[in-house]
Design an enzyme around this catalytic site. Structure first.
Site, PDB file in Angstrom:
ATOM      1  N   ASP A 101      23.234  14.484  48.987  1.00  0.00           N
ATOM      2  CA  ASP A 101      22.777  13.549  47.897  1.00  0.00           C
ATOM      3  C   ASP A 101      22.120  14.609  46.699  1.00  0.00           C
ATOM      4  OD1 ASP A 101      22.117  10.745  46.812  1.00  0.00           O
ATOM      5  OD2 ASP A 101      20.320  11.836  46.590  1.00  0.00           O
ATOM      6  N   ASN A 109      20.956  11.742  34.245  1.00  0.00           N
ATOM      7  CA  ASN A 109      21.867  10.890  33.707  1.00  0.00           C
ATOM      8  C   ASN A 109      21.024  10.406  32.363  1.00  0.00           C
ATOM      9  OD1 ASN A 109      24.603  10.674  34.559  1.00  0.00           O
ATOM     10  ND2 ASN A 109      24.110   9.234  36.116  1.00  0.00           N
ATOM     11  N   HIS A 114      25.358  10.204  30.545  1.00  0.00           N
ATOM     12  CA  HIS A 114      26.399   9.773  31.610  1.00  0.00           C
ATOM     13  C   HIS A 114      27.532  10.569  31.609  1.00  0.00           C
ATOM     14  CE1 HIS A 114      24.515   6.261  33.453  1.00  0.00           C
ATOM     15  NE2 HIS A 114      24.436   5.756  32.258  1.00  0.00           N
ATOM     16  N   ASP A 118      28.722  12.906  34.604  1.00  0.00           N
ATOM     17  CA  ASP A 118      29.868  13.082  35.136  1.00  0.00           C
ATOM     18  C   ASP A 118      30.633  14.601  35.188  1.00  0.00           C
ATOM     19  OD1 ASP A 118      29.997  10.397  35.354  1.00  0.00           O
ATOM     20  OD2 ASP A 118      31.237  10.008  33.451  1.00  0.00           O
ATOM     21  N   ASP A 144      26.314   9.600  43.321  1.00  0.00           N
ATOM     22  CA  ASP A 144      26.155  11.031  43.544  1.00  0.00           C
ATOM     23  C   ASP A 144      25.872  11.373  44.826  1.00  0.00           C
ATOM     24  OD1 ASP A 144      23.813   9.605  44.019  1.00  0.00           O
ATOM     25  OD2 ASP A 144      22.370  11.060  43.327  1.00  0.00           O
TER      26      ASP A 144
END
Length: 216
Positions: A101, A109, A114, A118, A144
């Site tokens: 994680d 983010n 975002h 990504d 994630d």
């Protein structure tokens, strides 16, 4: 990293080519000639077969791969785990699961957007793939979270070697993203669970404890 699979295209192309060749040979033997329509129709049929094969390859790709990162997805892990477990039982080997994680990903983010988030997921996916051996499977579990399935594990220490390689490659990202770190939980089959769900619960608990220590 996305790997293009042409299996569907190749199979349908040569299947149509083979069937049409038999068909043309039959009429040549029977009539002594082949109609010019057959010659004109062959390229059309082969083009159509390639197109249909491409649609199959695309559907196959998105059934197994994550659209954003190009690595395997959750559905593939759930499907392949039983086969890996059965192979491990036959060879008297173990299987390691690493549940990964990204720490503070929501903050990344929110701060960078975002689109950058990504991009970071794709970069991390690539680094995870560079950390594993050919027999290991890297997948995006969701959001994630990532999973590494490592068959042929003989002893617990082997997972530490994998984690060291992973940490080494992830440090390369920190040169451009200074806040990047991950929490990792591990579980070993059959010592810590007999099913994927049992192993994931063990790995998730260890990962959560590591995340708590990271925040402390």
């Amino acid at each position: 990293m996305r790997k293009v699979n042409f299996k569907g295209r190749i199979v349908t192309f040569f299947f149509v080519l083979g069937i049409n060749s038999i068909y043309m040979a039959y009429y040549f033997i029977r009539d002594g000639f082949i109609s010019w329509m057959e010659y004109l129709g062959l390229p059309v049929l082969l083009s159509l077969s390639w197109w249909f094969g491409k649609q199959y390859d695309r559907a196959k790709f998105y059934s197994e791969k994550d659209a954003l990162t190009g690595i395997y997805n959750r559905r593939f892990i759930e499907t392949i785990f039983l086969k890996i477990k059965m192979a491990a039982d036959r060879k008297n080997h173990g299987v390691a699961i690493l549940f990964i994680d990204i720490n503070n990903f929501k903050t990344i983010n929110d701060y960078f957007g975002h689109k950058e988030g990504d991009k970071l997921l794709r970069v991390i996916s690539g680094q995870l793939e560079r950390s594993v051996q050919n027999t290991d499977i890297v997948a995006r579990w969701g959001g994630d979270e990532f999973i590494i399935l490592s068959p042929c594990i003989m002893k617990k220490d082997t997972t530490h070697e994998l984690m060291e390689r992973m940490n080494h490659h992830l440090k390369m990202i920190s040169s451009t993203h200074s806040e990047i770190s991950v929490s990792v939980g591990t579980a070993l089959y059959p010592a810590e669970g007999a099913t994927l769900d049992e192993l994931l619960r063990v790995a998730d608990k260890k990962m959560y404890n590591m995340k708590i220590r990271h925040k402390a």
